[in-house]
Scaffold this motif. Structure first.
Motif, mmCIF file in Angstrom:
data_model
loop_
_atom_site.group_PDB
_atom_site.id
_atom_site.type_symbol
_atom_site.label_atom_id
_atom_site.label_comp_id
_atom_site.label_asym_id
_atom_site.label_seq_id
_atom_site.Cartn_x
_atom_site.Cartn_y
_atom_site.Cartn_z
ATOM 1 N N SER A 102 36.117 123.929 4.482
ATOM 2 C CA SER A 102 37.082 124.969 4.127
ATOM 3 C C SER A 102 37.107 125.177 2.611
ATOM 4 N N VAL A 144 42.465 120.419 6.638
ATOM 5 C CA VAL A 144 41.453 121.434 6.929
ATOM 6 C C VAL A 144 40.090 120.762 6.997
ATOM 7 N N ILE A 189 44.371 125.422 10.009
ATOM 8 C CA ILE A 189 45.003 124.299 9.320
ATOM 9 C C ILE A 189 45.679 123.418 10.369
#
Length: 278
Positions: free
Chosen positions: A110, A106, A177
């Motif tokens: 994030s 990520v 993701i």
């Protein structure tokens, strides 16, 4: 280590001489490239051409005779095994050489610090396409479908052309993701891998028992990382030629040391020789 011998009688090369093609998915490119480059240094009269194709396409090249060796991570289907046997009049004998895995990355912005197996499965079925893979026919999508017990056609995800594109996308959209092969990140002294690692956050995976497990050679070795997979070679070579020579090298001590230096887990544990002086 098993060396597969097919029924072809064309002995135009040997382990020390010849010109062959090896095909691997992008997820396995780095380790395969280093193995073949080192082999050619040991045997200067050999030429191993590495082509990068999706895993299913690599298998088709092997069946058509366009490749001598391929790298795989998934089990072949019954139909694929039958096609191989009909073509080469022998059973497949995989030559395993490394443990690899899928990693979930990520943006550094994030808020995610880990991801569970259940969350990965939910995201693949919720229609939001928040998981990003490197192509719909890649080894990564095939592996995760089998690992999670989902029919490949039921997977819902986004695709981009390369790992570099995935990094760009997750930095634009922090809720996304990325899903990539560990070898893209694992090479400890490689500048490209270092930049990759520094530009993203690698998520540990929480298993069914609530254990948060980060990927590493050790967690792949003991199979505690939930998305560990084994890489193996298949060849259609009938004799001990360049294809089988390359496979034997990769599965023996010199090749396994290369696998380890790539940050992966060698499939064969090589004992140290201890000399005792009298």
């Amino acid at each position: 280590m098993a060396i597969f011998l097919s029924c072809s009688a064309d002995k135009t090369d040997s382990p020390q001489t010849g010109d062959i093609t090896v095909v691997a998915d992008e997820s396995f490119e780095n380790v395969t490239r280093v193995l073949k480059d080192r082999y050619m240094l040991f045997y200067p009269k050999t030429k191993i051409n590495l082509k990068i194709k999706k895993e299913n396409e690599a298998l088709q090249d092997l069946l058509k005779g366009n490749a001598r060796v391929i790298v795989m991570s998934r089990d072949l289907t019954a139909d694929e095994k039958t096609a191989f046997k009909q073509k080469f009049k022998s059973e497949i004998e995989p030559a395993r050489f490394a443990a690899d895995g899928l990693v979930f990355i990520v943006s550094k912005a994030s808020t995610l610090e880990n991801v569970s197996v259940d969350e990965i499965k939910r995201r693949l079925l919720d229609g939001k396409n928040s998981l990003i893979f490197d192509g719909s026919n890649s080894a990564n999508t095939s592996f995760i479908a089998k690992r999670l017990g989902i029919a490949p056609n039921d997977l819902q995800y986004s695709t981009l052309a390369s790992n570099e594109d995935i990094i760009t996308q997750i930095n634009k959209y922090p809720n996304s993701i990325g899903v990539v092969g560990f070898n893209a990140l694992s090479r400890p002294h490689n500048t490209e891998s270092k930049m990759f690692r520094e530009s993203v956050k690698i998520l540990p995976v929480t298993d069914a028992n609530g254990n948060s497990v980060a990927i590493s050679p050790q967690t792949m070795k003991n199979n505690t990382y939930p998305f560990t997979r084994v890489l193996y070679f298949i060849t259609n070579e009938a004799y001990f030629g360049l294809g089988n020579g390359f496979i034997r090298f990769s599965c023996s001590q010199p090749g396994q040391i290369i696998v380890k230096k790539q940050g992966l887990q060698p499939f064969y544990i090589i004992p140290r020789e201890v000399k005792i002086s009298e």
